[in-house]
Design a protein around this motif. Structure first.
Motif, PDB file in Angstrom:
ATOM      1  N   GLN A 114      72.954  43.080 111.069  1.00 19.38           N
ATOM      2  CA  GLN A 114      71.628  42.455 111.112  1.00 19.38           C
ATOM      3  C   GLN A 114      71.087  42.410 112.535  1.00 19.38           C
ATOM      4  OE1 GLN A 114      69.910  41.470 108.175  1.00 19.38           O
ATOM      5  NE2 GLN A 114      68.311  41.641 109.737  1.00 19.38           N
ATOM      6  N   LYS A 115      71.951  42.172 113.503  1.00 22.08           N
ATOM      7  CA  LYS A 115      71.547  42.142 114.911  1.00 22.08           C
ATOM      8  C   LYS A 115      70.975  43.491 115.320  1.00 22.08           C
ATOM      9  CE  LYS A 115      73.467  41.359 119.541  1.00 22.08           C
ATOM     10  NZ  LYS A 115      74.708  41.026 120.310  1.00 22.08           N
ATOM     11  N   LEU A 120      66.175  47.129 116.191  1.00 17.72           N
ATOM     12  CA  LEU A 120      65.428  48.335 115.834  1.00 17.72           C
ATOM     13  C   LEU A 120      64.038  47.987 115.323  1.00 17.72           C
ATOM     14  CD1 LEU A 120      68.227  50.453 114.109  1.00 17.72           C
ATOM     15  CD2 LEU A 120      67.142  50.903 116.316  1.00 17.72           C
ATOM     16  N   ASN A 121      63.943  46.937 114.496  1.00 17.15           N
ATOM     17  CA  ASN A 121      62.630  46.516 113.994  1.00 17.15           C
ATOM     18  C   ASN A 121      61.705  46.090 115.136  1.00 17.15           C
ATOM     19  OD1 ASN A 121      62.521  46.725 111.013  1.00 17.15           O
ATOM     20  ND2 ASN A 121      64.339  45.410 111.101  1.00 17.15           N
ATOM     21  N   ARG A 128      66.825  48.667 107.693  1.00 20.48           N
ATOM     22  CA  ARG A 128      67.312  47.825 106.602  1.00 20.48           C
ATOM     23  C   ARG A 128      68.839  47.747 106.679  1.00 20.48           C
ATOM     24  NH1 ARG A 128      66.022  52.890 104.825  1.00 20.48           N
ATOM     25  NH2 ARG A 128      67.591  53.981 103.540  1.00 20.48           N
ATOM     26  N   VAL A 129      69.382  46.657 106.161  1.00 16.34           N
ATOM     27  CA  VAL A 129      70.835  46.452 106.117  1.00 16.34           C
ATOM     28  C   VAL A 129      71.280  46.580 104.668  1.00 16.34           C
ATOM     29  CG1 VAL A 129      72.707  44.802 106.491  1.00 16.34           C
ATOM     30  CG2 VAL A 129      70.841  44.973 108.148  1.00 16.34           C
ATOM     31  N   GLN A 167      67.564  56.476 118.830  1.00 18.68           N
ATOM     32  CA  GLN A 167      68.292  56.826 120.052  1.00 18.68           C
ATOM     33  C   GLN A 167      67.630  56.199 121.281  1.00 18.68           C
ATOM     34  OE1 GLN A 167      68.271  61.108 119.697  1.00 18.68           O
ATOM     35  NE2 GLN A 167      70.213  61.152 118.582  1.00 18.68           N
ATOM     36  N   ALA A 168      66.296  56.129 121.278  1.00 13.13           N
ATOM     37  CA  ALA A 168      65.590  55.507 122.400  1.00 13.13           C
ATOM     38  C   ALA A 168      65.894  54.014 122.486  1.00 13.13           C
ATOM     39  CB  ALA A 168      64.091  55.739 122.256  1.00 13.13           C
ATOM     40  N   ALA A 169      66.235  53.421 121.336  1.00 16.72           N
ATOM     41  CA  ALA A 169      66.596  51.997 121.317  1.00 16.72           C
ATOM     42  C   ALA A 169      68.055  51.773 121.702  1.00 16.72           C
ATOM     43  CB  ALA A 169      66.325  51.416 119.932  1.00 16.72           C
ATOM     44  N   GLY A 170      68.789  52.863 121.929  1.00 19.52           N
ATOM     45  CA  GLY A 170      70.160  52.734 122.426  1.00 19.52           C
ATOM     46  C   GLY A 170      71.264  52.967 121.419  1.00 19.52           C
TER      47      GLY A 170
END
Length: 555
Positions: A114-115, A120-121, A128-129, A167-170
């Protein structure tokens, strides 16, 4: 050994009509016998049965081709394209382990998943999880954890932009097809499609020979179609597990038990199950374990042999003695052992593995003809070499003196501790896990090393839980051997989870069945042509060995 230049006359191939399914169902309530030589349970034929795969009412067609008396190939297509499946981006979630080198995983605890989804959101990716639950097997399965996904794409290429955002979010990410998931309950509702090929060998009628082949030597890989063509085989499938990465040993070397024409060529992985081919094409599934020694006449002390025809210090799939990190089977993992003695036969290749250590050369009579201070030499015809590394160098040096005689024992023992009885018609191909035992589902994924502790169920998720191409083999109640390939990693054929492979084996009438090497290795050949659809991008994969159905019987 079957060489590429040795050919047999080809039998004529007669195509029959499309046939209705013919299957044999195992009885409910049969208990699993502990002995390795599993006996066929009594079952009642059910000619109306279809594959236990997907929704019960799916369309299924079968085309049966007679290749020789007592030998048929059945092509099965089941299901229809499912519009509910789509391509999506799956996120590799960083590990919560204190180990900084712990790899990211598709699965994680709910809070961690969820973290990642929240991050990402916030970055503009609609994530989604999803809770992942796996069908319960004999010793594994159940709640696997949570995965993070994003996007619904019609084609794989459509996911490129979303993957770049992730990928840009790590985070690492890849695009996968949801039809390959294999989640709990999915098989009962899926529409497919699936494509399978089944070879059926009836020992009462077939006058050819079911055997195995590794080609000119153990250390090189060949395609199943090459091995089949080189022997003039009527049909063939890929065989057991083998070394693919040179960093894990000799490429092509069996990663488990191997016997060819009665000669033991590779030691087992723990007591993982193997397909044992005996006289008159009769097969069984047995759990074999290793007993190897080196002795000198008049010397009661025996040196233990760690292995046979493999690079000392590297144990692919583990399951040996004094291995790091474990002596238990651990699939697709290479254990190490700094102190080993390994013996080699001429079948290994032109030269044994080179490197530091000691190597004793024995002629066909067991006489030591040379003791070399480094490893790497040719094995004499009919003879052996013995390689030692680490602290075992001094032990072997004390026993192997030029001109002395040594006795090398390489035995495969059954669960009762008795040596496997072999003859010129005996072949053994390694595999695992067990799928069916005495007519009942008995998927032993944990026992056979497909569960890894501490990796968030990631390996189990990808290898056991998810649908992949599969090759498996078994014996039905009539004593017939069935060799099966299931295409996968394609939208036109979803592949099978290990649980689904067991369900299919049982619905095909197998009372004892074993999983063989799959994935990109899965190949079936008929008349020199590949008849399934291998999943590797480069098409057919070179493999370590193959199961061959020959028109001429040995002996």
């Amino acid at each position: 050994m079957i060489t590429p230049n040795h050919r047999f006359p080809r039998a004529s191939i007669t195509a029959l009509a499309v046939a209705l399914p013919v299957a044999f169902l195992a009885p409910a309530g049969a208990s699993a016998a502990p002995d390795t030589a599993l006996q066929a349970a009594a079952v009642t034929p059910d000619p109306s049965a279809k594959l236990d795969l997907g929704s019960p009412d799916l369309p299924e067609s079968r085309t049966v081709t007679t290749l020789a008396p007592g030998l048929t190939r059945t092509s099965i297509t089941r299901g229809t394209p499912n519009q509910d499946f789509f391509w999506t981006a799956e996120v590799a979630v960083p590990s919560t382990s204190p180990d900084p080198d712990a790899p990211a995983s598709a699965l994680s605890p709910q809070a961690q998943a969820q973290k990642v989804a929240d991050k990402l959101n916030a970055a503009g990716v609609v994530a989604r999880v999803e809770h992942v639950q796996s069908p319960q097997l004999a010793d594994a399965g159940g709640d696997l954890g949570y995965r993070v996904r994003a996007g619904h794409f019609t084609a794989k290429a459509d996911g490129g932009t979303t993957v770049a955002q992730i990928q840009a979010a790590g985070y690492k990410s890849s695009v996968i097809y949801t039809g390959w998931d294999g989640d709990e309950g999915s098989s009962e509702n899926d529409h497919g499609p699936w494509k399978l090929e089944v070879l059926t060998i009836d020992p009462k009628e077939f006058r050819g020979d079911l055997t195995s082949s590794f080609g000119p030597n153990l250390e090189d890989r060949e395609k199943t179609s090459q091995l089949a063509a080189g022997s003039g085989a009527l049909a063939a499938t890929n065989g057991g597990y083998f070394v693919m990465d040179p960093g894990a040993g000799a490429e092509g070397d069996p990663a488990g038990a191997a016997v060819h024409d009665g000669k033991v060529l590779s030691e087992p992985v723990g007591d993982r199950p193997s397909l044992v081919i005996g006289a008159k094409n009769e097969t069984s599934i047995q759990r074999l374990h290793w007993h190897g020694t080196v002795t000198a006449p008049g010397n009661t002390a025996a040196l233990p042999l760690d292995g046979l025809n493999r690079v000392p210090g590297l144990i692919r799939n583990c399951g040996g003695t004094d291995d790091t990190p474990t002596n238990l089977p651990l699939h697709d993992f290479t254990c190490t052992d700094a102190n080993e003695i390994v013996t080699f036969t001429p079948e290994f290749g032109a030269s044994t593995p080179s490197g530091p250590g000691l190597e004793a050369v024995l002629d066909a009579h067991g006489t030591v003809t040379a003791v070399n201070s480094t490893r790497g030499t040719a094995v004499p015809a009919g003879g052996h070499t013995l390689q030692a590394i680490g602290t075992d160098v001094d032990k072997l040096a004390a026993l192997a003196k030029p001109g002395s005689k040594l006795k090398i024992d390489t035995d495969l023992l059954n669960e009762g501790g008795k040596p496997l009885k072999t003859s010129a018609t005996t072949d053994v191909v390694n595999g695992g896990p067990t799928l069916v035992q005495n007519g009942e589902l008995n998927v032993t994924a944990k026992r056979d090393g497909m569960v890894r502790a501490g990796d968030s169920n990631s390996f189990f998720y990808g290898w056991v839980h998810k649908r992949n191409p599969r090759t498996f083999a078994g014996v039905d109640a009539q004593g017939r051997t069935l060799l099966v390939t299931a295409d996968g990693r394609q939208t036109t054929s979803l592949g099978l989870s290990i649980k689904e492979a067991a369900d299919v084996a049982r619905s095909l009438g197998m009372v004892n069945a074993i999983n063989l090497d799959g994935g990109g290795s899965t190949t079936m050949v008929q008349g020199g042509q590949v008849v399934n659809s291998p999943s590797d991008a480069t098409a057919e994969r070179p493999v370590g060995d193959a199961l061959l159905v020959l028109p001429g019987r040995k002996g």
